[in-house]
Design an enzyme around this catalytic site. Structure first.
Site, PDB file in Angstrom:
ATOM      1  N   ARG A 101      30.058  69.944  28.858  1.00  0.00           N
ATOM      2  CA  ARG A 101      30.300  69.529  30.248  1.00  0.00           C
ATOM      3  C   ARG A 101      30.186  68.019  30.439  1.00  0.00           C
ATOM      4  NH1 ARG A 101      27.749  74.853  31.548  1.00  0.00           N
ATOM      5  NH2 ARG A 101      29.340  76.038  32.669  1.00  0.00           N
TER       6      ARG A 101
ATOM      7  N   HIS B  51      26.814  72.054  18.575  1.00  0.00           N
ATOM      8  CA  HIS B  51      27.256  73.310  17.965  1.00  0.00           C
ATOM      9  C   HIS B  51      27.263  73.170  16.441  1.00  0.00           C
ATOM     10  CE1 HIS B  51      29.493  73.303  21.960  1.00  0.00           C
ATOM     11  NE2 HIS B  51      28.800  74.413  22.047  1.00  0.00           N
TER      12      HIS B  51
ATOM     13  N   MET C 107      30.891  78.760  23.647  1.00  0.00           N
ATOM     14  CA  MET C 107      32.011  78.820  24.591  1.00  0.00           C
ATOM     15  C   MET C 107      33.089  77.814  24.216  1.00  0.00           C
ATOM     16  SD  MET C 107      30.430  79.884  28.227  1.00  0.00           S
ATOM     17  CE  MET C 107      29.905  78.254  28.744  1.00  0.00           C
TER      18      MET C 107
END
Ligand code: AMP
Length: 292
Positions: free
Chosen positions: A188, A37, A30
């Site tokens: 987040r 990642h 996302m």
């Protein structure tokens, strides 16, 4: 690195790779990319001839009142990182291009694997995840698809879907990348205040303490769960969403003694989620294994 924004172009690349018989590694994300990642992209780079990543903040997996609108977005920064990690193709598109008018077909995980934890706290979340991952797998046609153990229930749901629907791809689940204090990297984490960020390290610490108890020989699932909950409740300003010991493949919780016939213990995953105001942090740790 090639930037692709049209689904038709992505499908054309898929067909080319297929004709050429390439090993294609796919990393769905996302965006707001970090070294977690990066570890997936680098693994794909090491194992495949073509590496495709996607950045798509999928509205279907966010519930009402969740952070879809404010989810961090940084396409230019992400592009530079993907380039440095060795990605060949970046696919990013808009919700209306992926969910065209008239869209009405979903992949709905429907069993014990989604009955608890994230599945219970975020109704419809795994339906959104499974649907978008199925679409992206169809569009990219990878031989290998890479996911993080950080989102262990998601990885289990995807493995299940790939198996249940006979999707021709190998699912690779990679270890959790962590900050120096142990906190799992997450897009987040930027929502946390300085104080919350410091307190958040209590989450991996509690999981490590649980693993230490397991190693010392504690085999009672209720005792391990109670101790883990206790540790998590001591984190300042954090609310506990759940803490449990589960089978990592089925996400069914263990109830009694963690013993499995001849083997010393079955595979045990400790899972936990805590909340700082509206920011939810997830983490997990295999109690019966070394390492991340
Ligand atoms: P996201 O962009 O958060 O949807 O994550 C995309 C992929 O990266 C998922 O397979 C995640 O599980 C994985 N991922 C996220 N954080 C980490 C991390 N700290 N370590 C390893 N993989 C991660």
């Amino acid at each position: 690195m090639k930037l692709v924004t049209a689904v038709e172009t992505l499908a054309r690349l898929r067909d080319e790779s297929r004709r050429a018989g390439l090993r294609v590694g796919f990393v769905p994300t996302m965006g707001a990319l970090h070294e977690g990642h990066g570890s997936l992209v680098k693994r794909a780079r090491a194992e495949c001839e073509r590496v495709v990543a996607s950045i798509f903040v999928n509205p279907l997996q966010f519930g009402p009142g969740e952070d879809f609108e404010r989810y961090p977005r940084d396409l230019e920064g992400d592009r530079a990182k993907l380039e440095a990690w060795g990605c060949d193709v970046l696919f990013t598109t808009s919700p209306s291009a992926l969910y065209r008018q008239g869209f009405q077909t979903y992949v709905v995980p429907d069993g014990p694997i989604v009955e608890r934890y994230e599945g219970a706290l975020r109704p419809g979340h795994f339906r959104g995840v499974a649907t978008v991952v199925a679409k992206l797998l169809n569009l990219t046609g990878p031989t290998h698809a890479y996911f993080g153990r950080k989102d262990a229930q998601q990885a289990a749901v995807i493995r299940r879907m790939v198996d249940d629907l006979n999707v021709p791809v190998r699912v690779v689940v990679c270890p959790t990348a962590r900050d120096s204090d142990g906190l799992a990297l997450s897009s987040r984490n930027v929502y946390l205040s300085t104080e919350e960020r410091a307190a958040a390290a209590g989450l991996p610490r509690a999981l490590e303490a649980s693993r230490a108890r397991f190693r010392e020989g504690e085999r009672s699932a209720p005792a391990l769960r109670a101790a883990l909950e206790n540790e998590l409740r001591r984190i300042p300003d954090a609310a506990l969403d759940y803490a449990d010991l589960v089978d990592p493949d089925t996400f069914v919780p263990y109830a009694g003694e963690l013993r499995d016939g001849a083997r010393a213990a079955p595979p045990v995953l400790a899972v936990a989620a805590v909340r700082f105001r509206s920011t939810r942090l997830l983490d997990n740790l295999r109690l019966d294994e070394e390492g991340p």
